[in-house]
Structure formats: structure tokens, C-alpha cells
Design an enzyme around this catalytic site. Structure first.
Site, PDB file in Angstrom:
ATOM      1  N   ARG A  37      -4.973  11.248 107.819  1.00 27.52           N
ATOM      2  CA  ARG A  37      -4.304  12.373 107.153  1.00 27.52           C
ATOM      3  C   ARG A  37      -4.779  13.718 107.700  1.00 27.52           C
ATOM      4  O   ARG A  37      -4.000  14.670 107.782  1.00 27.52           O
ATOM      5  CB  ARG A  37      -4.541  12.307 105.643  1.00 27.52           C
ATOM      6  CG  ARG A  37      -3.670  11.245 105.012  1.00 27.52           C
ATOM      7  CD  ARG A  37      -3.816  11.222 103.514  1.00 27.52           C
ATOM      8  NE  ARG A  37      -2.717  10.469 102.931  1.00 27.52           N
ATOM      9  CZ  ARG A  37      -2.727   9.955 101.710  1.00 27.52           C
ATOM     10  NH1 ARG A  37      -3.769  10.131 100.922  1.00 27.52           N
ATOM     11  NH2 ARG A  37      -1.692   9.299 101.256  1.00 27.52           N
ATOM     12  N   LYS A 198       9.719  -8.167  93.661  1.00 23.94           N
ATOM     13  CA  LYS A 198      10.551  -8.225  92.453  1.00 23.94           C
ATOM     14  C   LYS A 198      11.764  -7.292  92.485  1.00 23.94           C
ATOM     15  O   LYS A 198      11.653  -6.143  92.915  1.00 23.94           O
ATOM     16  CB  LYS A 198       9.705  -7.839  91.239  1.00 23.94           C
ATOM     17  CG  LYS A 198       8.629  -8.862  90.933  1.00 23.94           C
ATOM     18  CD  LYS A 198       7.858  -8.439  89.714  1.00 23.94           C
ATOM     19  CE  LYS A 198       6.936  -9.550  89.244  1.00 23.94           C
ATOM     20  NZ  LYS A 198       6.131  -9.114  88.093  1.00 23.94           N
ATOM     21  N   GLY A 355       4.078   0.777 100.662  1.00 21.71           N
ATOM     22  CA  GLY A 355       2.694   0.360 100.917  1.00 21.71           C
ATOM     23  C   GLY A 355       2.608  -0.927 101.718  1.00 21.71           C
ATOM     24  O   GLY A 355       1.997  -0.982 102.796  1.00 21.71           O
ATOM     25  N   GLY A 378       4.551   6.903  97.179  1.00 17.02           N
ATOM     26  CA  GLY A 378       5.394   7.243  96.027  1.00 17.02           C
ATOM     27  C   GLY A 378       6.519   8.203  96.366  1.00 17.02           C
ATOM     28  O   GLY A 378       7.633   8.062  95.866  1.00 17.02           O
TER      29      GLY A 378
HETATM   30  P1  ADP Z   1       6.299  -2.357  99.282  1.00 14.10           P
HETATM   31  O1  ADP Z   1       4.875  -2.105  98.846  1.00 14.10           O
HETATM   32  O2  ADP Z   1       6.449  -2.161 100.765  1.00 14.10           O
HETATM   33  O3  ADP Z   1       7.306  -1.571  98.494  1.00 14.10           O
HETATM   34  P2  ADP Z   1       6.528  -4.734  97.658  1.00 14.10           P
HETATM   35  O4  ADP Z   1       5.278  -4.365  96.929  1.00 14.10           O
HETATM   36  O5  ADP Z   1       7.800  -4.629  96.934  1.00 14.10           O
HETATM   37  O6  ADP Z   1       6.616  -3.915  99.039  1.00 14.10           O
HETATM   38  O7  ADP Z   1       6.438  -6.247  98.147  1.00 14.10           O
HETATM   39  C1  ADP Z   1       5.353  -6.796  98.833  1.00 14.10           C
HETATM   40  C2  ADP Z   1       4.889  -8.087  98.217  1.00 14.10           C
HETATM   41  O8  ADP Z   1       5.961  -9.033  98.094  1.00 14.10           O
HETATM   42  C3  ADP Z   1       3.852  -8.755  99.085  1.00 14.10           C
HETATM   43  O9  ADP Z   1       2.664  -8.861  98.347  1.00 14.10           O
HETATM   44  C4  ADP Z   1       4.442 -10.128  99.399  1.00 14.10           C
HETATM   45  O10 ADP Z   1       3.482 -11.162  99.396  1.00 14.10           O
HETATM   46  C5  ADP Z   1       5.399 -10.319  98.269  1.00 14.10           C
HETATM   47  N1  ADP Z   1       6.424 -11.322  98.612  1.00 14.10           N
HETATM   48  C6  ADP Z   1       7.357 -11.225  99.585  1.00 14.10           C
HETATM   49  N2  ADP Z   1       8.106 -12.338  99.627  1.00 14.10           N
HETATM   50  C7  ADP Z   1       7.659 -13.173  98.675  1.00 14.10           C
HETATM   51  C8  ADP Z   1       8.030 -14.471  98.212  1.00 14.10           C
HETATM   52  N3  ADP Z   1       9.029 -15.139  98.780  1.00 14.10           N
HETATM   53  N4  ADP Z   1       7.341 -15.007  97.192  1.00 14.10           N
HETATM   54  C9  ADP Z   1       6.322 -14.325  96.634  1.00 14.10           C
HETATM   55  N5  ADP Z   1       5.916 -13.094  96.998  1.00 14.10           N
HETATM   56  C10 ADP Z   1       6.577 -12.516  98.021  1.00 14.10           C
END
Ligand code: ADP
Ligand code: MG
Length: 397
Positions: A37, A198, A355, A378
Site C-alpha cells: 500500500r 454463497k 478478497g 469492501g
Molecule cells: P471473494 O472473497 O473473492 O468475494 P467468496 O468469499 O465469495 O470470494 O468465495 C470464496 C470461498 O468460496 C472460498 O473459501 C472457496 O473455498 C469457497 N468455495 C468455492 N467453491 C466452493 C464449493 N464448490 N464448495 C464449497 N466452497 C466453495
């Protein structure tokens, strides 16, 4: 296209320029352990000082909640900033008090100073006009180089921008240009990849993108919820069954906007969420009851690659699978490498953020070839949700 001024528009010679940066760096043993940063603000500071400005840097650090917390002083950050610039950075032991006034009054053209942590004042997070006015008295111009804090209306990111002639620093400018190129006035067709765990955490992302892009390619755990909503058995997969109605609504709304929702056609399943767990590829109608989908399969990878080849712009948030554990990183790696290859060949503008996404693209060895990877967390998420970022709106004023 929204318009904002940049440092090119300010006549800074001999003037005091307040620069809001995000210097909230990780610390170990009283020193920054990762200077990313700090390093990223160097171009803005250097260009301003070369033009004869007196640069006064502002940042938050940690969450001192309006109290003076000695462990959250910016002093070691000022020292590291000096090392990165190859020039001393004077440090004021307060933010708007006697020390700040004396340090600023003592500056010569081309000097750099840093004020103490703006969050030592409760007024900062309250977006207090009085505090912003006190800061404004220390400068002639305001430059915001902290996109990562632009989703918060705080005194040093919002109120202050309205009190002085304001402009975006180089880092903020790069981020706004990259994001504007991806969703503001993009070259079509535009694809979005939305993956991750999710659906419930990405409802607003999906809703906003479905109004702006031609297709949303769904991956990760959230794809299971869409498959379930379409009547497929997803076995033991991560799946938000109570979100099935919402998932169907997203598909219907997207269709009404002319946006296609693309789902996996095959998946890699395993009995446990563990590295090197025994696994196999199955079609989406053949997920065994005692297994979970942890990645997209080879037919889906080929489909995603083919679709990316036909697009000109890509926005990416969320991995295609459980990329942290091998071999369930395969789908994410392949798609990321395809996007990187197309970008490098000049065929695709690719912007990514989030993230886990930043980690996943780095893991895939694809990060350097994307057009832009936002580390803003964020702020990136709120942007992709279509929200107005107060720190950016104040610059557009
Ligand atoms: P970001 O931080 O980039 O917004 P998310 O936090 O939404 O991404 O998603 C990342 C998480 O989703 C990771 O920890 C990954 O392990 C999980 N993940 C991805 N695909 C699956 C799956 N098929 N089943 C369970 N967890 C999953
Ligand atoms: Mg995450």
C-alpha cells in the site's frame, strides 16, 4: 462516464496538497511487514513533489475508535514511506493540533509530511464538518488516492473533498478508469464471473450485474444453489436451499434484461472438503447423494473458455471452486489463465476483485496479466453492487 479531476488539473507548485492515502498496512515488530500500500502511493507523491508541491499525507490506521492509541501511531509508516520515496517524511504527532500546524508551516516546496492517524479523532468516522474544516486549513488542495476507503463517508474521504479543490491521485485514477472501462462504458459483449461460497452474500452483485452485462457465469458453491433451484440433486454440496426462490428470481430478472445466467454442466465431486480427497467428474444430473461438488468439471471449463473468447470485457468476483485445496483449484486456474491469455493478446479487458478472488488469481499465476485487479475489498464489492461510493462522488462534485 462520470468525470473527476486528476492531479494533472491542479496547479500545485508552491501549494500545500493534502493527500488521503490508505496506509493501513500490516505491522510486525513495529514495522510494516508488507509495504504494497505504501509503494502504490509513491507515483502520486513523487509527481506532486516534482512539481513543487508541499505534500501532506493523511491516513487512518487500525480502529482506534476516536482515542489516541499509541500502538496505532502512523510514525513507523511515515518512516517506511520515507524509505519508499528515498526522501525524509516529516511526522506530526497530532492530526490537526499544534504539531500538525507547526510541521506544515515549516515545509518547503517539494517536502513531504505525514499527519497522525485521522481515526484518533472520533469526528473522522462521523464525517464531521468541523474536523474536515480543521484539516482543510492545513492545505490548499485535496487529493484522494484511497479508493479502498471510498465506500465510507468519513471526514478525510468525503467532507474534506468538498472543502478544497479536489482531485483523484494516480492510484484512485487507475482504479476508476479500470472500473469505468469494465462497467461504465464497456466494449460488448461483457461477461461477469460470479463465484464463491454463497448466493446470499452476492445477491446485490448479481442484481446489479444482470442489468449491465450480457452473461453471468456462475461458479463455486453458489452454482449449487442455482442447480438445486433448477431441480438438480446436489448431494452433500454446499447449497443454500432456502435461497432457491431468490435464485430463480435472479435468472428470470436477468433474462428480462437480456442477460444469460450460465451454470456448470459438469462438476468435480468428493466425499470430503480436504486436499487431495478422492474425487471424480460427474454431470450435473449425477451428483451422488454422499458427495459434494467442489469444482467445475472439464466440459464446463471448455464452455467457459469458449465464452470468454467471444467476449471483449470481463468482470470477475469469486472463484469457480474450493481453490484453496488441490486439485479443486483446477477450474479457477484454467478460467483465470484463459482470461489472462486473452487479455495479454489484447482481446479482452479484464477486471477482478474480492478478497479470495485476488488470492485465487495469484494462485493461478494469472494476476499479472489481468487488465486490473482491485485490492480494494469492501469498496470494490460496493462498486460491483452498483452503489455510489461517497469518496468518489465527492470528487465528481
Ligand atoms: P471473494 O472473497 O473473492 O468475494 P467468496 O468469499 O465469495 O470470494 O468465495 C470464496 C470461498 O468460496 C472460498 O473459501 C472457496 O473455498 C469457497 N468455495 C468455492 N467453491 C466452493 C464449493 N464448490 N464448495 C464449497 N466452497 C466453495
Ligand atoms: Mg471472501
Amino acid at each position: 462516464m462520470s468525470t473527476f479531476k486528476t492531479i494533472d488539473d491542479l496547479d500545485v507548485a508552491g501549494k500545500r496538497v493534502l493527500v488521503r492515502a490508505d496506509l493501513n498496512v500490516p505491522m510486525a515488530d513495529g514495522k510494516p511487514s508488507d509495504t504494497t500500500r505504501i509503494d502504490r502511493t509513491v507515483p502520486t507523491i513523487q509527481q506532486l513533489t516534482e512539481r513543487g508541491a508541499k505534500v501532506i499525507m493523511l491516513s487512518h490506521f487500525g480502529r482506534p475508535k476516536g482515542q489516541v492509541v499509541p500502538e496505532m501511531t502512523l510514525k513507523p509508516v511515515a518512516e517506511a514511506m520515507g524509505l519508499a520515496l528515498g526522501k525524509p517524511v516529516k511526522f506530526a504527532t497530532d492530526t490537526i493540533g499544534d504539531s500538525a500546524k507547526a510541521v506544515v508551516a515549516d515545509m518547503s516546496d517539494g517536502d513531504i509530511a505525514m499527519l497522525e492517524n485521522v481515526r484518533f479523532h472520533a469526528e473522522e468516522t462521523e464525517n464531521d464538518e468541523g474536523f474536515a474544516s480543521a484539516l482543510a486549513q492545513l492545505g490548499d488542495f485535496y487529493v484522494n488516492d484511497a479508493f479502498s476507503t471510498a465506500h465510507r463517508a468519513h471526514a478525510s474521504t468525503e467532507a474534506l473533498a468538498r472543502k478544497l479543490p479536489a482531485a483523484a491521485g494516480r492510484l484512485m485514477q487507475a482504479e476508476l478508469e479500470a472500473l469505468g472501462g469494465a462497467l461504465g462504458t464497456p466494449q460488448k459483449p461483457v461477461a461477469a464471473v460470479v463465484g464463491g461460497a454463497k448466493v446470499s452474500t452476492k445477491m446485490e452483485v448479481l442484481g446489479n450485474l444482470s442489468k449491465k452485462v450480457d452473461m453471468i457465469i456462475i461458479g463455486g458453491g453458489m452454482a449449487n444453489t442455482f442447480l438445486f433451484a433448477n431441480g438438480h440433486n446436489v448431494g452433500n454440496s454446499l447449497c443454500e436451499k432456502d435461497m432457491a426462490d431468490e435464485a430463480r428470481q435472479i435468472v428470470a430478472d436477468a433474462a428480462a434484461n437480456g442477460c444469460e445466467i450460465v451454470l456448470p454442466i459438469d462438476v468435480v465431486v468428493a466425499k470430503e472438503f480436504a486436499a487431495n480427497a478422492e474425487n471424480k467428474v460427474v454431470g450435473i444430473d449425477d451428483i451422488p447423494a454422499d458427495m459434494m461438488a467442489l469444482d467445475i468439471g472439464p466440459a464446463t471449463i471448455a464452455d467457459v473458455e469458449k465464452r470468454l473468447e467471444a467476449c471483449k470485457t470481463l468482470v470477475w468476483n469469486g472463484p469457480f471452486g474450493a481453490f484453496e485445496i488441490e486439485p479443486f483449484d483446477k477450474g479457477t486456474n484454467a478460467a483465470a489463465q484463459a482470461a489472462a491469455r486473452l487479455t495479454k493478446a489484447g482481446k479482452l479487458l479484464s477486471v477482478a476483485g474480492g478478497g479470495d478472488t485476488v488470492a485465487a488469481l495469484a494462485h493461478a499465476g494469472a494476476a499479472d496479466d489481468f487488465s486490473y485487479i482491485s485490492t480494494a475489498g469492501g469498496a470494490f464489492l460496493e462498486w460491483i453492487e452498483g452503489k455510489v461510493l461517497p469518496g468518489v462522488a465527492a470528487l465528481e462534485g
